[in-house]
Structure formats: C-alpha cells, structure tokens
Design an enzyme around this catalytic site. Structure first.
Site, PDB file in Angstrom:
ATOM      1  N   HIS A 166       0.824  -1.220   0.000  1.00  0.00           N
ATOM      2  CA  HIS A 166       0.000   0.000   0.000  1.00  0.00           C
ATOM      3  C   HIS A 166       0.855   1.266   0.000  1.00  0.00           C
ATOM      4  CE1 HIS A 166       0.913   0.959   4.213  1.00  0.00           C
ATOM      5  NE2 HIS A 166       1.006  -0.353   4.328  1.00  0.00           N
ATOM      6  N   HIS A 223      11.948  -1.443 -12.729  1.00  0.00           N
ATOM      7  CA  HIS A 223      11.736  -2.886 -12.844  1.00  0.00           C
ATOM      8  C   HIS A 223      11.796  -3.483 -11.446  1.00  0.00           C
ATOM      9  CE1 HIS A 223      13.162  -7.034 -14.566  1.00  0.00           C
ATOM     10  NE2 HIS A 223      12.088  -7.135 -13.796  1.00  0.00           N
TER      11      HIS A 223
HETATM   12  C1  LIG Z   1      24.229  -6.164  -8.318  1.00  0.00           C
HETATM   13  C2  LIG Z   1      24.588  -6.721  -9.679  1.00  0.00           C
HETATM   14  C3  LIG Z   1      23.946  -5.842 -10.761  1.00  0.00           C
HETATM   15  C4  LIG Z   1      26.111  -6.622  -9.791  1.00  0.00           C
HETATM   16  O1  LIG Z   1      26.492  -7.167 -10.994  1.00  0.00           O
HETATM   17  P1  LIG Z   1      28.048  -7.156 -11.387  1.00  0.00           P
HETATM   18  O2  LIG Z   1      28.587  -5.766 -11.289  1.00  0.00           O
HETATM   19  O3  LIG Z   1      28.156  -7.848 -12.718  1.00  0.00           O
HETATM   20  O4  LIG Z   1      28.704  -7.972 -10.217  1.00  0.00           O
HETATM   21  P2  LIG Z   1      29.564  -9.310 -10.276  1.00  0.00           P
HETATM   22  O5  LIG Z   1      28.691 -10.463 -10.684  1.00  0.00           O
HETATM   23  O6  LIG Z   1      30.789  -9.033 -11.107  1.00  0.00           O
HETATM   24  O7  LIG Z   1      29.970  -9.515  -8.782  1.00  0.00           O
HETATM   25  C5  LIG Z   1      30.920  -8.667  -8.137  1.00  0.00           C
HETATM   26  C6  LIG Z   1      30.989  -9.046  -6.686  1.00  0.00           C
HETATM   27  O8  LIG Z   1      29.794  -8.633  -6.028  1.00  0.00           O
HETATM   28  C7  LIG Z   1      29.134  -9.761  -5.417  1.00  0.00           C
HETATM   29  N1  LIG Z   1      27.711  -9.599  -5.642  1.00  0.00           N
HETATM   30  C8  LIG Z   1      27.093  -9.326  -6.830  1.00  0.00           C
HETATM   31  N2  LIG Z   1      25.772  -9.207  -6.643  1.00  0.00           N
HETATM   32  C9  LIG Z   1      25.542  -9.419  -5.336  1.00  0.00           C
HETATM   33  C10 LIG Z   1      24.356  -9.437  -4.572  1.00  0.00           C
HETATM   34  N3  LIG Z   1      23.167  -9.205  -5.115  1.00  0.00           N
HETATM   35  N4  LIG Z   1      24.467  -9.672  -3.246  1.00  0.00           N
HETATM   36  C11 LIG Z   1      25.691  -9.902  -2.680  1.00  0.00           C
HETATM   37  N5  LIG Z   1      26.844  -9.889  -3.386  1.00  0.00           N
HETATM   38  C12 LIG Z   1      26.770  -9.650  -4.694  1.00  0.00           C
HETATM   39  C13 LIG Z   1      29.691 -10.982  -6.152  1.00  0.00           C
HETATM   40  O9  LIG Z   1      29.608 -12.114  -5.344  1.00  0.00           O
HETATM   41  C14 LIG Z   1      31.108 -10.538  -6.409  1.00  0.00           C
HETATM   42  O10 LIG Z   1      31.840 -10.702  -5.222  1.00  0.00           O
HETATM   43  P3  LIG Z   1      33.440 -11.045  -5.251  1.00  0.00           P
HETATM   44  O11 LIG Z   1      34.092  -9.875  -5.954  1.00  0.00           O
HETATM   45  O12 LIG Z   1      33.796 -11.166  -3.812  1.00  0.00           O
HETATM   46  O13 LIG Z   1      33.555 -12.303  -6.037  1.00  0.00           O
HETATM   47  C15 LIG Z   1      24.099  -8.161  -9.893  1.00  0.00           C
HETATM   48  O14 LIG Z   1      24.906  -9.089  -9.182  1.00  0.00           O
HETATM   49  C16 LIG Z   1      22.673  -8.381  -9.456  1.00  0.00           C
HETATM   50  O15 LIG Z   1      22.357  -8.690  -8.298  1.00  0.00           O
HETATM   51  N6  LIG Z   1      21.717  -8.226 -10.423  1.00  0.00           N
HETATM   52  C17 LIG Z   1      20.306  -8.439 -10.229  1.00  0.00           C
HETATM   53  C18 LIG Z   1      19.889  -9.725 -10.964  1.00  0.00           C
HETATM   54  C19 LIG Z   1      18.377  -9.940 -10.948  1.00  0.00           C
HETATM   55  O16 LIG Z   1      17.686  -9.506 -10.066  1.00  0.00           O
HETATM   56  N7  LIG Z   1      17.871 -10.588 -11.977  1.00  0.00           N
HETATM   57  C20 LIG Z   1      16.430 -10.797 -12.115  1.00  0.00           C
HETATM   58  C21 LIG Z   1      16.003 -10.512 -13.520  1.00  0.00           C
HETATM   59  S1  LIG Z   1      14.294 -10.798 -13.769  1.00  0.00           S
END
Ligand SMILES: CC(C)(COP(=O)(O)OP(=O)(O)OC[C@H]1O[C@@H](n2cnc3c(N)ncnc32)[C@H](O)[C@@H]1OP(=O)(O)O)[C@@H](O)C(=O)NCCC(=O)NCCS
Length: 208
Positions: A133, A142
């Site tokens: 709410h 998104h």
């Molecule tokens: C936050 C996000 C955008 C970062 O992406 P990125 O910059 O490519 O990050 P990486 O995958 O390179 O990860 C970098 C570091 O952050 C950490 N990390 C990434 N996302 C994280 C999260 N959500 N929570 C905790 N740690 C996270 C990784 O474990 C990695 O740690 P390390 O360096 O110790 O190995 C992505 O991880 C994310 O969560 N995207 C959302 C995905 C989603 O919701 N999809 C649904 C679609 S419908």
C-alpha cells in the site's frame, strides 16, 4: 485487438503470453530483425522502423525490453508516432481497485499491487512481487520476481530492484539505482548507485 510487442526476448515471451491472456492478438518486432525472425512460434515481423511504418495496423504497442533505459527510449519513439502503450495485467495478479497503474506497464503472474500504490509509466512488476500500500514508483522501474516492497516505499525513475529483495516500509530509493539480488533495504538509497546486501550497502556510483 492487435498489439505490437517490441522486444523478442525471454521477457517478451512472458509479455506475449500475458497479452494473449488479456485477449490481444500479438505481433512481434525486434531490432535484431531480419537475422532474428522467430521467437518460439511467433514470427518477428520487422524492427522498430518497420513498426513505425505499420503503426496503423495496430490498436496499441508494448515495449518488452528489460533494460529500463532502452525501454524508456523505445517507448518515447512509439509515443511520438502516436502508438498507444498498453498496460498488461496477468489474470492471476491482484491489483487493488485503489491502485494506479500508468500506461506501458506489465504486471506479471502472481504479483500483488496493493491499495493506493502508484506505478508510473513503463514499469515491470515481475512475477510474485508485492508492491504494498502507498508505494510510489516513478517511470520505467523494474521490480524483479519475488521482491517485496514495504508500504510507502518510493522508488525513483529507471531503478531496478533485484530478484528476491525486500524493502522496509517508507524507504526511499533514488533514480537509476540498481539494488542487487537478495538485498534487504533498511535505509534510504541515493540516486545513481549500485547497492546490495543485508543490510544493503552502497557498492559504487554509476553513470548510465
Ligand atoms: C548487483 C549486480 C547488478 C552486480 O552485478 P556485477 O557488477 O556484474 O557484479 P559481479 O557479478 O561481477 O559480482 C561482483 C561481486 O559482487 C558480489 N555480488 C554481486 N551481486 C551481489 C548481490 N546481489 N548480493 C551480494 N553480493 C553480490 C559478487 O559475489 C562478487 O563478489 P566477489 O568480488 O567477492 O567475487 C548483480 O549481481 C545483481 O544482483 N543483479 C540483479 C539480478 C536480478 O535480479 N535478476 C532478475 C532478472 S528478472
């Protein structure tokens, strides 16, 4: 009623399914055309320029592109030529009679949008998410699957809340923010940052 869906991706498939369940006849367009000419059983009929030329063949259009920035740009292109953006709500979603959902939004299966929530144009309210709410979402956000937004959460335009995240009630998240998957947001988040974790920490500033 005929809807042109721009964006033939996995997201586009779900949007097409919802559009059909809402009674629309679906035609797909994608800028990967002509190399990309089919999505499952749907033929892709052209790219954005083709859709603009064929606009009079459709009652409305829908931009099914997950990237908030590209979706906003494409929706503006279609609006400029007079193509109306549909709002699509899956029959299993629960939307309060007191909620407001602007044009160009899609509400996926099982989502709940509760009383007096306001959702701006072009937002994606993904599967099984809860917009409680009095939440206020600006344009082109998104809300990923299984996100729960506590009552009165405010989210700025083009922000992306990652899958399974939750916000405490009355939290304010800025514009063009990414909240990483599985985060717990218990304090406000400024504009233009990536933040994640439990509790959420700001990881870095971004300039999209
Ligand atoms: C936050 C996000 C955008 C970062 O992406 P990125 O910059 O490519 O990050 P990486 O995958 O390179 O990860 C970098 C570091 O952050 C950490 N990390 C990434 N996302 C994280 C999260 N959500 N929570 C905790 N740690 C996270 C990784 O474990 C990695 O740690 P390390 O360096 O110790 O190995 C992505 O991880 C994310 O969560 N995207 C959302 C995905 C989603 O919701 N999809 C649904 C679609 S419908």
């Amino acid at each position: 009623m005929k809807v042109a869906i721009l964006g033939a991706s996995g997201h586009g498939k779900v949007v097409a399914d919802i559009a059909e369940q809402c009674g629309y006849q679906v035609s797909f367009f994608d800028d990967g055309f002509p190399a990309l000419n089919k999505l499952e059983h749907w033929a892709i009929e052209g790219d954005t320029a083709d859709l603009v030329k064929l606009k009079d063949n459709f009652d409305c259009a829908f931009v099914a592109i997950g990237n908030n920035f590209i979706r906003a740009k494409k929706q503006a292109v279609l609006a400029k030529v007079g193509l109306i953006s549909a709002s699509l709500i899956h029959p299993s979603a629960i939307v309060s009679r007191y909620a407001e959902i602007a044009h160009g939004c899609v509400v996926f299966p099982g989502a709940i949008v509760n009383s007096f929530a306001k959702i701006g144009a072009g937002c994606i309210i993904n599967s099984n998410s809860v917009v409680e709410h009095d939440c206020n979402l600006e344009e082109f956000c998104h809300i990923s699957p299984s996100v729960a937004l506590g009552g009165g959460t405010r989210i700025g335009s083009k922000s992306w809340i990652g899958i399974g995240s939750v916000t405490k009630q009355l939290i304010e998240i800025g514009e063009s923010v990414v909240i990483g998957a599985g985060s717990t947001v218990v304090s406000n988040v400024p504009d233009y940052v990536i933040a994640y974790g439990t509790p959420t920490k700001i990881i870095k500033a971004v300039d999209f």
